[in-house]
Design an enzyme around this catalytic site. Structure first.
Site, PDB file in Angstrom:
ATOM      1  N   GLU A   1       0.851  -1.136   0.000  1.00 56.85           N
ATOM      2  CA  GLU A   1       0.023   0.039   0.093  1.00 56.85           C
ATOM      3  C   GLU A   1       0.905   1.267  -0.049  1.00 56.85           C
ATOM      4  O   GLU A   1       0.493   2.369  -0.609  1.00 56.85           O
ATOM      5  CB  GLU A   1      -0.976   0.025   1.085  1.00 56.85           C
ATOM      6  CG  GLU A   1      -1.788   1.184   1.628  1.00 56.85           C
ATOM      7  CD  GLU A   1      -2.736   1.550   0.378  1.00 56.85           C
ATOM      8  OE1 GLU A   1      -3.089   0.808  -0.752  1.00 56.85           O
ATOM      9  OE2 GLU A   1      -3.256   2.738   0.365  1.00 56.85           O
TER      10      GLU A   1
ATOM     11  N   HIS B   1      15.423 -12.360  -3.422  1.00 54.39           N
ATOM     12  CA  HIS B   1      15.196 -13.334  -4.623  1.00 54.39           C
ATOM     13  C   HIS B   1      15.140 -12.455  -5.827  1.00 54.39           C
ATOM     14  O   HIS B   1      14.405 -12.846  -6.813  1.00 54.39           O
ATOM     15  CB  HIS B   1      13.807 -13.926  -4.386  1.00 54.39           C
ATOM     16  CG  HIS B   1      14.115 -14.917  -3.285  1.00 54.39           C
ATOM     17  ND1 HIS B   1      14.720 -16.069  -3.131  1.00 54.39           N
ATOM     18  CD2 HIS B   1      13.635 -14.844  -2.067  1.00 54.39           C
ATOM     19  CE1 HIS B   1      14.661 -16.771  -2.140  1.00 54.39           C
ATOM     20  NE2 HIS B   1      13.996 -15.972  -1.253  1.00 54.39           N
TER      21      HIS B   1
END
Ligand code: F6R
Length: 611
Positions: A484, A507
């Protein structure tokens, strides 16, 4: 998306319509236009905002007692004077405004072009209007009948308002999928995409339903279905005052709405949560309590910020109620062939209650027999009316395009619901239930305390306003808040921002980290605190700039981060209600520092009524 206004009655129509358009400008601000009916139809329209139209209209013939107006969020055709609404028909006698999309307009246009029609705009609206006029001429019928025939042949979504030179004083309106409210005055009627244009004139309104047609005259309102059968208009009393839609001394609606949150969250809890008595009164949940207690699965459908509220709810409901939860983008859900089983509950979350994707998603799920529970802010909106049960967020009208107070209202409602269901289901201990009730009760006060520190956020915003990119990271309950925060920064400051689960960062996104990349950690005290501290170390090891939202009393992160902002301590379930506030302020202040019109950021519009 797109705001529409209409007036017919004894007043001068132009000022009523212009004032109404200013209130609805949040729905789109690519172009503005009005059509006035005084003997003949006069259209004034301009690319840009209402203020530009007003300037352009100075000195023009504006006297009329019937008028319609439109503020556009462009769908078909670039923002320009010629694509601005209202559009006029080939004869020049009809003028029309439209909110929505006519999906089969290409074929309709081809047919009309073959008949010799020329079009002056790229819009689907001009096609629909001429299609209506063509039917009227060829079938030798009245305008009302021609509209009915045309609407049966179009696909897509619409709310249309038409005026006709041959029928002075009358506005014909129809809707499917895009909202329409009619205000009933004494000897006058007002039309709008929402009730804000009519607030100072009347508190009595009629919410028009899909596939209904309204024939609106100063002293008469006739409602019909597309089969030409009369429907008795259902009058609702508006529970909203003018102050709620005015700026009240703030520089922007967004700032006003951020600062309103202590009271909007309080209003949401008021009359529902009684921490001392240990009760939560939510009739919508209570009426469906057996369905919730036995639910095999809850599927949450929403878009944007409301989808982020759904993600928080996934964590909270699974933890407290032990019901599996899936959170779906409404736009994807509606076009998949989702498996909906008996015993599944669909929760639709929407501020506006009009978002096209969410609306259609629940329509489809309802057709398959699902129970629909709506969490909506706009009272009387389409999603609220379509739901089998629900709970309003009571945040009041949200005008700033970026959702702020509606989001915390959604979080408060979802948390209360989860607590109530958990208590009824017996998946929470009495002790934890009671503790969380008191925690929730204290949220408005804690939000107030956070807002007192707004200047500290402003200073952080000044420091990082030049960034080209930003990363927002959080874990657990704070992961959706990272998403958000990134969304808010993107839309309000135009800085590219990504939200990620903090651990997922290694990652891939860690490749972006340089000594100039701001990385915002939402890292209030919770069960994963040590883990997120390690993630901060990983960023610092690569010289990234760390801004951390942390709990008061945290004495580890301040020594690692470049900038910190403290929020009051709270149970981790309540953390999102607090940690989102500094991120709202951050995006606001960065947007202001960059000169962005934060209430109406580029390309956006509130209430996305097109898919
Ligand atoms: C972002 C924002 C949008 C809305 C989304 C859904 O600040 O406001 O992402 O959350 O368009 O709108 P509603 O909640 O009205 O269905």
């Amino acid at each position: 998306m797109c705001g529409i206004v209409g007036y017919t009655g004894p007043r001068e129509a132009y000022p009523v319509v212009i004032k109404g358009l200013k209130r609805l400008e949040y729905r789109g601000y690519d172009s503005t236009g009005v059509a006035l009916l005084n003997g003949t139809v006069k259209v004034y329209k301009k690319k840009g905002r209402v203020a530009e139209l007003e300037e352009y209209a100075v000195g023009k013939e504006l006297h009329a007692h019937t008028g319609i107006g439109h503020t556009r969020w462009a769908t078909h055709g670039e923002p320009s004077d010629r694509n601005a609404h209202p559009h006029t028909s080939r004869s020049g006698k009809l003028a029309m405004i439209h909110n929505g999309i006519i999906e089969n307009y290409v074929q309709l246009k081809k047919d009309l072009v073959n008949k010799g029609y020329h079009f002056t705009s790229d819009t689907d609206t001009e096609v629909l209007l001429n299609f209506i006029e063509d039917i009227k001429e060829n079938n030798n019928c009245g305008l009302e009948e021609a509209i009915r025939i045309a609407l049966k042949r179009v696909t897509g979504a619409y709310c249309i308002l038409l005026i006709n030179e041959d029928d002075p004083g009358t506005i014909i309106a129809a809707r499917k999928g895009s909202p329409l409210v009619i205000g009933v005055g004494k000897g006058e009627h007002f039309l709008g995409s929402d009730a804000s244009p009519m607030l100072e004139y009347t508190k009595e309104v009629v919410y028009v339903n899909d596939y209904e047609l309204a024939i609106v005259k100063p002293d008469e309102l006739i409602l019909k279905n597309l089969g030409n059968e009369k429907i008795t208009p259902f009058i609702t009393k508006l529970d909203m005052d003018l102050a709620a839609i005015e700026m009240g001394g703030y520089d922007h609606f967004m700032l006003k709405e951020i600062f309103e949150q202590p009271s909007t969250i309080h209003d949401c809890l008021r009359g529902r949560l009684d921490a001392t008595a240990g009760t939560i009164t939510m009739s919508g949940v209570q009426n469906n309590i057996e369905a919730f207690k036995t639910a095999q699965r809850i599927i949450i459908v929403a878009c944007g910020t409301s989808w982020h509220a759904g993600l928080v709810a996934e964590y909270v409901i699974e933890e407290l109620c032990r019901i599996p939860v899936e959170v779906e983008y409404a736009s994807e859900f509606r076009y998949r062939n989702p498996v909906i089983n008996k015993g599944d509950i669909i929760i639709a979350i929407s501020q506006s209650g009009e978002t096209a994707d969410t609306l259609v998603a629940i329509e489809k799920a309802k057709e398959q027999g699902a129970v629909i529970f709506g969490i909506v802010n706009a009272v009387g909106s389409s999603i609220a009316r379509l739901s089998n049960g629900g709970a309003y967020t009571h945040a009041g009208p949200e005008i700033g395009v970026a959702s702020t107070k509606a989001f915390t209202g959604q979080l408060a409602v979802l948390t209360m619901m989860a607590l109530k269901i958990a208590k009824e289901k017996g998946t929470i201990t009495d002790e934890r239930y009671s503790k969380l009730l008191f925690e929730l009760d204290s949220i408005p006060e804690k939000v107030e305390a956070i807002l007192k520190g707004a200047n500290a956020i402003k200073a952080i915003a000044e420091k990082y306003k030049g960034a080209a990119d930003a990363l927002f990271l959080g874990r657990g309950y704070n992961f959706p808040i990272a998403l958000e925060g990134a969304l808010k920064l993107k839309e309000i400051s135009y800085i590219h921002a990504e939200g990620y689960p903090a651990a997922e960062m290694k990652h891939g996104p860690i490749a972006l980290v340089t000594e100039i990349l701001p990385v915002v950690f939402v890292a209030t005290k919770d069960s994963y605190h040590e883990k997120i501290v390690s993630n901060i170390q990983e960023i610092k090891a690569r010289k990234g700039k760390v801004i951390a939202i942390i709990s008061e009393g945290d004495d580890v992160i301040p020594s690692l981060a470049d900038d910190v902002f403290f929020v009051p301590p709270a149970d981790e379930i309540m953390a999102p209600l607090l940690s989102c506030i500094p991120l709202q302020l951050l995006s606001y202040y960065v947007g202001i520092a960059k000169g962005v019109d934060v209430d109406k950021p580029r390309n956006l519009a509130k209430s996305v009524t097109v898919e």
